[in-house]
Design a protein around this motif. Structure first.
Motif, short mmCIF file in Angstrom:
data_model
loop_
_atom_site.label_atom_id
_atom_site.label_comp_id
_atom_site.label_asym_id
_atom_site.label_seq_id
_atom_site.Cartn_x
_atom_site.Cartn_y
_atom_site.Cartn_z
N MET A 287 3.21 12.75 1.22
CA MET A 287 2.76 11.60 0.45
C MET A 287 3.91 10.65 0.14
SD MET A 287 0.64 11.75 -3.13
CE MET A 287 0.39 10.29 -4.16
N SER A 288 5.09 11.20 -0.17
CA SER A 288 6.24 10.35 -0.44
C SER A 288 6.60 9.52 0.79
CB SER A 288 7.43 11.22 -0.86
OG SER A 288 8.58 10.44 -1.06
N GLY A 289 6.54 10.14 1.98
CA GLY A 289 6.85 9.39 3.19
C GLY A 289 5.87 8.28 3.47
N GLN A 290 4.58 8.53 3.26
CA GLN A 290 3.57 7.50 3.52
C GLN A 290 3.71 6.34 2.54
OE1 GLN A 290 -0.46 8.47 4.66
NE2 GLN A 290 0.02 10.66 4.66
N LEU A 291 3.93 6.64 1.26
CA LEU A 291 4.05 5.57 0.28
C LEU A 291 5.33 4.77 0.50
CD1 LEU A 291 2.84 7.42 -2.95
CD2 LEU A 291 1.61 5.65 -1.68
N SER A 292 6.41 5.44 0.91
CA SER A 292 7.68 4.74 1.12
C SER A 292 7.60 3.73 2.25
CB SER A 292 8.79 5.75 1.40
OG SER A 292 8.99 6.61 0.30
N SER A 293 6.61 3.86 3.13
CA SER A 293 6.49 2.93 4.24
C SER A 293 5.85 1.61 3.82
CB SER A 293 5.65 3.56 5.36
OG SER A 293 4.31 3.75 4.94
N LEU A 294 5.28 1.54 2.62
CA LEU A 294 4.66 0.29 2.16
C LEU A 294 5.75 -0.69 1.74
CD1 LEU A 294 1.66 1.67 0.05
CD2 LEU A 294 1.65 0.81 2.40
N PRO A 295 5.69 -1.93 2.19
CA PRO A 295 6.74 -2.92 1.86
C PRO A 295 6.87 -3.15 0.36
CG PRO A 295 5.35 -3.72 3.65
CD PRO A 295 4.68 -2.49 3.11
N VAL A 356 -4.68 10.89 0.44
CA VAL A 356 -3.51 10.01 0.44
C VAL A 356 -3.72 8.85 1.41
CG1 VAL A 356 -1.04 9.88 0.96
CG2 VAL A 356 -1.95 11.85 -0.28
N ARG A 357 -4.32 9.12 2.56
CA ARG A 357 -4.59 8.02 3.50
C ARG A 357 -5.53 6.99 2.88
NH1 ARG A 357 -4.41 12.37 7.34
NH2 ARG A 357 -6.67 12.71 7.16
N ARG A 358 -6.48 7.46 2.09
CA ARG A 358 -7.37 6.52 1.41
C ARG A 358 -6.61 5.71 0.37
NH1 ARG A 358 -13.11 8.26 -1.48
NH2 ARG A 358 -13.48 6.32 -2.63
N LEU A 359 -5.69 6.36 -0.35
CA LEU A 359 -4.87 5.65 -1.33
C LEU A 359 -4.01 4.59 -0.67
CD1 LEU A 359 -3.56 5.31 -4.18
CD2 LEU A 359 -1.96 7.12 -3.50
N VAL A 360 -3.34 4.96 0.42
CA VAL A 360 -2.46 4.01 1.10
C VAL A 360 -3.25 2.82 1.62
CG1 VAL A 360 -0.96 3.72 3.12
CG2 VAL A 360 -0.74 5.77 1.69
N SER A 361 -4.43 3.08 2.17
CA SER A 361 -5.27 1.98 2.65
C SER A 361 -5.67 1.05 1.50
CB SER A 361 -6.51 2.54 3.34
OG SER A 361 -7.39 1.50 3.73
N GLY A 362 -6.04 1.64 0.37
CA GLY A 362 -6.40 0.81 -0.79
C GLY A 362 -5.24 -0.01 -1.29
N LEU A 363 -4.04 0.59 -1.36
CA LEU A 363 -2.87 -0.15 -1.81
C LEU A 363 -2.53 -1.29 -0.86
CD1 LEU A 363 -0.54 2.76 -3.03
CD2 LEU A 363 -1.50 0.92 -4.45
N GLU A 364 -2.66 -1.07 0.43
CA GLU A 364 -2.39 -2.13 1.40
C GLU A 364 -3.31 -3.32 1.18
OE1 GLU A 364 -0.73 0.35 5.29
OE2 GLU A 364 -2.88 -0.05 5.08
#
Length: 593
Positions: A287-295, A356-364
């Motif tokens: 999860m840390s790696g996926q979130l860290s990829s967000l600008p 987590v993938r759903r969270l990252v998509s929502g944040l994007e």
């Protein structure tokens, strides 16, 4: 989820509405929960089925006494029952610790779990808050914290390990040295509510050391570890005198039948529990790696089952929280109401990868404008579209507390500005509290901050030429009359508090950006014989014995109420577990893996 559901955040006394309230306001299905930090893998589905089959008996009859349930837990933990007190959640134990063992003042690093600041403040105690610095990744320097406690004269010290909300971790040897350095305090509390999710050490708990010391309590959680917040159970470990004092005040049936049933189930499910902790640790890395990829999103290192993140420049936490809930059915913890934090920070619970993938998509979609409502982050003035720009992030850090000269809440626009200190403290190289190191205590390295990879910077635009401004003419000022020195107590609620004369070292006062006048030179004096020395200058009156009234500063420092901007009344190594399943050691810790 309907738009009006976000009004529940404003109508609750807690930081977030309950899952039951959110479910009632929706179509009967609650959101994906990234807010409440509990273990998503335990109990197992088979254990839930077993409890469901016994539901009628569980809720129909009285539970056994707390002594019976505690004895069963201690047989698993291999701890002496006389050193353990079980409570209806860690909050009940914090409440009794405050009522029974905190006489006058309590020190705690901030940001942290809110009950450690709010509970003693509600009972009129003085709360001395040690600000963790964003520039050092919110790492707690125990040497500086010890000096802060000495300068304030605090009688009780609290350390959360890992800390909530940032997940900061302290190694066992450092915590033990801190406990020994604070042996003269009334009480030292080590809150290990999230320690079972840590993997930095094989045996990080200090429960064994706490039982040997007369003034140390270790607080542990069961609801968070077992994914059962609704049951409300936790325990503390201390020497028999301390544990017995708390235990004697607890109601006979303070533990419910669900708590009893789960505790008696545990000896058969040690292997499943150990696997659940291992999976949470793996999910945390992913999860840390996926979130860290967000600008523009900064993720801080954590040893808890949650991650503390800073939103991109321009994003406001409550807007992001409300849109994630309304548009994507995702519940997150926005940290604007935590002392020492701001609305630019979220605490996100570690969950399985599909969530987590759903969270990252929502944040994007919310942050970068790929939804019909646009982005929560405004575009740059150059018109080049959003770019995180590490330079912009670095500039924000330096303008808030990167140099230790601005209060975190003041820079983020949350809470009231901190009053000016009597003298400007020296700035430490690390940007933290500029306090001399305590002897014998280790000084940890700053925690690294995980940031996104460098991106191309926009073409710099020519700076606009300054417009000449008329020079105002000086206005004669009347000569001030000589007045007696002010009393170092704040005005009644609602009025600004005057600055008290500093009796503690300058390093013990919160940093501030207000420029201070240089001290006036004193004329040289001729030394006098010892028998003719003038008496020492009068010191400001010490606070009376007993609890300090709300709103009274601590030796020239700040009260919790002043930091909040309120009147003080507003809410704001054991041999292992028995059995073939090989339960973790006495602290509940398995081998790191």
């Amino acid at each position: 989820m309907p738009d009006n559901v976000t009004s529940l955040f404003r109508s609750t006394a807690a930081h977030s509405p309950s899952m039951a309230a959110l479910t009632r306001e929706s179509d009967g299905a609650g959101p994906v929960d990234f807010c409440i930090p509990c273990n998503p893998y335990f109990p197992t589905p088979a254990m839930f089925d077993e409890m469901a089959a016994r539901l009628r008996d569980i809720i129909t009859y009285y539970p056994s006494s707390a002594d019976t349930i505690t004895a069963e837990l201690c047989s698993l933990l291999r701890l002496p029952p006389q050193c353990v007190a079980m409570g209806n959640g860690s909050t009940e134990l914090i409440t009794w610790i405050d009522h029974l063992l905190v006489r006058e003042s309590l020190a705690v690093p901030v940001p942290t779990f809110g009950r450690w600041t709010d509970q003693p403040m509600e009972t009129g105690k003085r709360v001395d808050m040690f600000p963790l610095q964003e520039s050092s990744g919110f790492a707690l320097d125990l040497a500086q914290y010890a000096e802060f406690i000495r300068a304030r004269g605090t009688r009780v010290a609290v350390v959360c390990n890992p800390n909530n909300p940032d997940g900061g971790f302290l190694h066992k040897h450092a915590v033990v040295q801190f406990m020994d350095a604070m042996a003269d305090l009334d009480l030292v509390v080590i809150d290990e509510s999230f320690l079972e999710f840590a993997d930095a050490e094989n045996e990080p708990s200090v429960v064994q050391e706490a039982m040997l010391r007369p003034n140390v309590i270790v607080l542990r959680s069961l609801g968070k570890n077992f994914g059962l917040h609704g049951i409300r159970f936790g325990y503390l470990v201390a020497n028999p005198a301390l544990a017995g004092r708390v235990r004697s005040m607890l109601p006979k049936w303070n533990l419910n039948s669900f708590a009893e049933y789960v505790v008696f189930m545990l000896k058969e499910h040690g292997a499943e529990y150990a696997r659940s902790l291992h999976q949470v640790r793996r999910d945390r890395m992913d999860m840390s790696g996926q979130l860290s990829s967000l600008p523009g999103l900064t993720v801080y290192p954590s040893q808890g089952n949650f991650l503390f993140v800073r939103l991109p420049v321009g994003a406001e936490g409550t807007v992001v929280r409300d849109r994630l809930l309304t548009e994507h059915r995702i519940l997150v913890r926005e940290c604007g109401n935590k002392i020492g934090s701001s609305s630019r920070f979220l605490r996100l619970v570690v969950r399985p990868q599909v969530d987590v993938r759903r969270l990252v998509s929502g944040l994007e979609q919310v942050l970068y404008g790929t939804s019909r409502r646009g982005a929560a982050v405004p575009e740059q003035a150059t018109g080049t579209g959003y770019s995180s720009g590490t330079a912009a992030v670095d500039r924000l850090v330096s303008e808030t507390n990167g140099a230790g000269t601005h209060g975190l809440a003041q820079a983020a626009g949350a809470g009231m500005p901190l009053p000016a200190a009597a003298s400007a403290p020296a700035v430490g190289a690390g940007g933290g509290m500029p306090v001399p190191a305590a002897a014998g205590l280790p000084q940890p390295e700053p925690r690294p901050v995980v940031q996104e990879a460098p991106r191309p910077q926009p073409v710099p635009q020519p700076a606009p030429q300054p417009v000449p401004q008329p020079v105002p003419q000086p206005v004669p000022q009347p000569v001030p009359q000589q007045l007696p020195p002010p009393v170092p107590f704040p005005e009644p609620a609602g009025q600004p508090a005057p600055v008290a004369p500093p009796l503690a070292p300058a390093a013990a006062v919160f940093p501030t950006s207000a420029p201070m006048p240089a001290p006036m030179p004193m004329p040289a004096t001729t030394p006098m014989p010892a028998t003719m020395q003038a008496p020492a200058p009068m010191q400001a009156p010490m606070p009376p014995a007993g609890p300090t009234p709300p709103g009274v500063p601590a030796r020239g420092g700040l009260t919790a109420a002043q930091v909040r901007g309120t009147d003080g009344l507003s809410m704001a190594p054991a041999t292992g577990w028995p059995g073939a399943q090989s339960w973790p050691e006495a602290a509940g810790m398995g081998q790191a893996g």
